[in-house]
Design a protein around this motif. Structure first.
Motif, short mmCIF file in Angstrom:
data_model
loop_
_atom_site.label_atom_id
_atom_site.label_comp_id
_atom_site.label_asym_id
_atom_site.label_seq_id
_atom_site.Cartn_x
_atom_site.Cartn_y
_atom_site.Cartn_z
N ALA A 163 -3.83 12.09 -37.19
CA ALA A 163 -2.86 12.84 -36.38
C ALA A 163 -2.73 14.30 -36.82
CB ALA A 163 -1.50 12.13 -36.40
N PRO A 164 -2.62 14.62 -38.12
CA PRO A 164 -2.52 16.03 -38.51
C PRO A 164 -3.73 16.87 -38.06
CG PRO A 164 -1.79 14.65 -40.32
CD PRO A 164 -2.41 13.73 -39.28
N ALA A 165 -4.94 16.29 -38.19
CA ALA A 165 -6.13 17.03 -37.78
C ALA A 165 -6.16 17.24 -36.26
CB ALA A 165 -7.39 16.30 -38.24
N ILE A 166 -5.78 16.20 -35.52
CA ILE A 166 -5.74 16.33 -34.05
C ILE A 166 -4.69 17.36 -33.65
CG2 ILE A 166 -5.19 15.14 -31.90
CD1 ILE A 166 -6.33 12.56 -33.22
N ALA A 167 -3.52 17.29 -34.27
CA ALA A 167 -2.45 18.24 -33.95
C ALA A 167 -2.88 19.67 -34.23
CB ALA A 167 -1.19 17.89 -34.74
N GLN A 168 -3.55 19.87 -35.34
CA GLN A 168 -4.01 21.22 -35.68
C GLN A 168 -5.04 21.70 -34.66
OE1 GLN A 168 -5.84 21.61 -39.55
NE2 GLN A 168 -5.75 23.85 -39.47
N ARG A 169 -5.97 20.83 -34.31
CA ARG A 169 -7.02 21.19 -33.35
C ARG A 169 -6.41 21.58 -31.99
NH1 ARG A 169 -9.52 17.01 -34.09
NH2 ARG A 169 -10.87 17.85 -35.71
N LEU A 170 -5.35 20.85 -31.61
CA LEU A 170 -4.75 21.06 -30.29
C LEU A 170 -3.59 22.05 -30.30
CD1 LEU A 170 -4.64 17.34 -29.10
CD2 LEU A 170 -6.34 19.08 -28.50
N GLY A 171 -3.13 22.44 -31.48
CA GLY A 171 -1.96 23.31 -31.57
C GLY A 171 -0.69 22.59 -31.13
N MET A 172 -0.57 21.32 -31.54
CA MET A 172 0.58 20.50 -31.15
C MET A 172 1.38 20.09 -32.38
SD MET A 172 -0.93 17.93 -28.22
CE MET A 172 0.71 17.46 -27.64
N ASP A 224 -13.20 12.27 -27.70
CA ASP A 224 -14.15 13.14 -28.39
C ASP A 224 -13.61 14.56 -28.54
OD1 ASP A 224 -15.82 11.00 -28.65
OD2 ASP A 224 -17.31 11.69 -27.18
N ASP A 225 -12.93 15.05 -27.52
CA ASP A 225 -12.32 16.38 -27.61
C ASP A 225 -11.18 16.38 -28.63
OD1 ASP A 225 -14.08 17.28 -25.65
OD2 ASP A 225 -12.62 17.09 -24.03
N ALA A 226 -10.38 15.33 -28.64
CA ALA A 226 -9.23 15.26 -29.54
C ALA A 226 -9.64 15.21 -31.01
CB ALA A 226 -8.36 14.04 -29.21
N VAL A 227 -10.66 14.42 -31.31
CA VAL A 227 -11.05 14.23 -32.72
C VAL A 227 -12.10 15.22 -33.19
CG1 VAL A 227 -10.44 11.78 -32.63
CG2 VAL A 227 -12.83 12.47 -32.26
N GLU A 274 -10.04 24.60 -21.79
CA GLU A 274 -9.55 23.74 -20.71
C GLU A 274 -9.62 22.27 -21.10
OE1 GLU A 274 -11.90 26.15 -20.27
OE2 GLU A 274 -10.63 27.63 -19.25
N ASP A 275 -10.69 21.89 -21.83
CA ASP A 275 -10.80 20.51 -22.32
C ASP A 275 -9.66 20.17 -23.27
OD1 ASP A 275 -13.23 20.19 -20.91
OD2 ASP A 275 -14.43 20.80 -22.65
N LEU A 276 -9.36 21.08 -24.18
CA LEU A 276 -8.27 20.85 -25.13
C LEU A 276 -6.92 20.82 -24.43
CD1 LEU A 276 -9.50 23.00 -28.16
CD2 LEU A 276 -9.85 20.56 -27.71
N GLU A 277 -6.77 21.63 -23.40
CA GLU A 277 -5.54 21.59 -22.61
C GLU A 277 -5.39 20.24 -21.92
OE1 GLU A 277 -1.92 22.66 -21.16
OE2 GLU A 277 -3.13 23.79 -22.59
N ALA A 278 -6.49 19.67 -21.44
CA ALA A 278 -6.44 18.35 -20.81
C ALA A 278 -5.99 17.29 -21.81
CB ALA A 278 -7.81 17.99 -20.23
N VAL A 279 -6.43 17.39 -23.07
CA VAL A 279 -5.99 16.45 -24.10
C VAL A 279 -4.50 16.63 -24.38
CG1 VAL A 279 -6.31 15.64 -26.46
CG2 VAL A 279 -8.29 16.39 -25.15
N ARG A 280 -4.06 17.88 -24.49
CA ARG A 280 -2.63 18.14 -24.71
C ARG A 280 -1.79 17.54 -23.59
NH1 ARG A 280 -4.67 22.97 -26.94
NH2 ARG A 280 -4.63 24.04 -24.94
N ASP A 281 -2.22 17.75 -22.36
CA ASP A 281 -1.49 17.20 -21.21
C ASP A 281 -1.47 15.68 -21.26
OD1 ASP A 281 -1.06 19.76 -20.27
OD2 ASP A 281 -2.63 19.67 -18.73
N TRP A 282 -2.59 15.07 -21.60
CA TRP A 282 -2.69 13.60 -21.68
C TRP A 282 -1.68 13.06 -22.69
CZ3 TRP A 282 -5.57 10.13 -18.92
CH2 TRP A 282 -5.72 8.86 -19.45
N ILE A 283 -1.61 13.70 -23.85
CA ILE A 283 -0.68 13.27 -24.89
C ILE A 283 0.76 13.50 -24.45
CG2 ILE A 283 0.16 13.77 -27.23
CD1 ILE A 283 -2.82 14.33 -27.97
#
Length: 196
Positions: free
Chosen positions: A20-29, A151-154, A163-172
């Motif tokens: 979770a910390p790595a995903i959050a950092q990658r996504l800015g969440m 794959d984008d999240a991890v 745009e791909d990362l934004e789609a992951v943020r929206d999904w979450i």
């Protein structure tokens, strides 16, 4: 059709390996938001979808239960037409196959009677399920991400665009998830199918 991508993804997916910390950092969440989303103890509210092949309810013990009805057309194996997955209080899931005549699958009342007799199933229309990948049949799963967003999240997709990362943020943020039932069905936080 991307069933072969779903198969490869599900066969190697470890639902307890999300960082979770790595995903959050990658996504800015916010880390807490991501941690709650990928938590193995998260409950996914799944609503019945007879159109797509599953019933949601409770076992005779009152445990959240999904019954997958029918045989996925791409299974390539001899499998029972009813496959039951139960989420237990201790965080485990169990699976069971139930054999039935094909004509029974089209008779809703007879089907529910059989399920009641076999496992005490009560069809309430929803079930708060744990994430799982069926231990024997990759066709059946509840997971937090479809393969491309995973794959984008991890960070497994080095070509992920903003745009791909934004789609992951929206999904979450939306609390979406996947029910795999011979196809990947996208569900919203309320457990309704939104797309496939």
């Amino acid at each position: 059709m991307t069933w072969f991508l779903d198969k490869a993804f599900l066969e190697k997916l470890d639902l307890r390996a999300y960082d979770a910390p790595a995903i959050a950092q990658r996504l800015g969440m916010d880390v807490a938001t991501v941690a709650q989303f990928v938590d193995p103890a998260r409950r996914y509210l799944v609503q019945t979808s007879e159109a797509y092949g599953w019933l949601a309810g409770a076992s005779g013990d009152g445990l959240p239960t999904l019954v997958f009805v029918g045989v996925p057309r791409l299974s390539g194996i001899d499998q029972a037409p009813l496959n039951v997955v139960v989420s237990h209080r201790d965080g485990t899931v169990t699976a069971r196959a139930i054999h039935a005549d094909a004509e029974l699958l089209d008779d809703g009342e007879a089907l529910l009677d059989l399920l009641s007799d076999e496992i005490g199933f009560l069809h309430v229309g929803s079930a708060p399920m744990l994430a799982f990948i069926h231990p024997d049949l990759w066709h059946y799963a509840v997971v937090p991400f479809p393969f491309h967003l995973h794959d984008d999240a991890v960070g497994a997709n080095p070509d992920a665009s903003p745009e791909d990362l934004e789609a992951v943020r929206d999904w979450i943020d939306e609390g979406s998830f996947i029910v795999q039932a011979g196809n990947a069905y996208f569900l919203d936080a309320e457990g309704e199918v939104t797309s496939s």
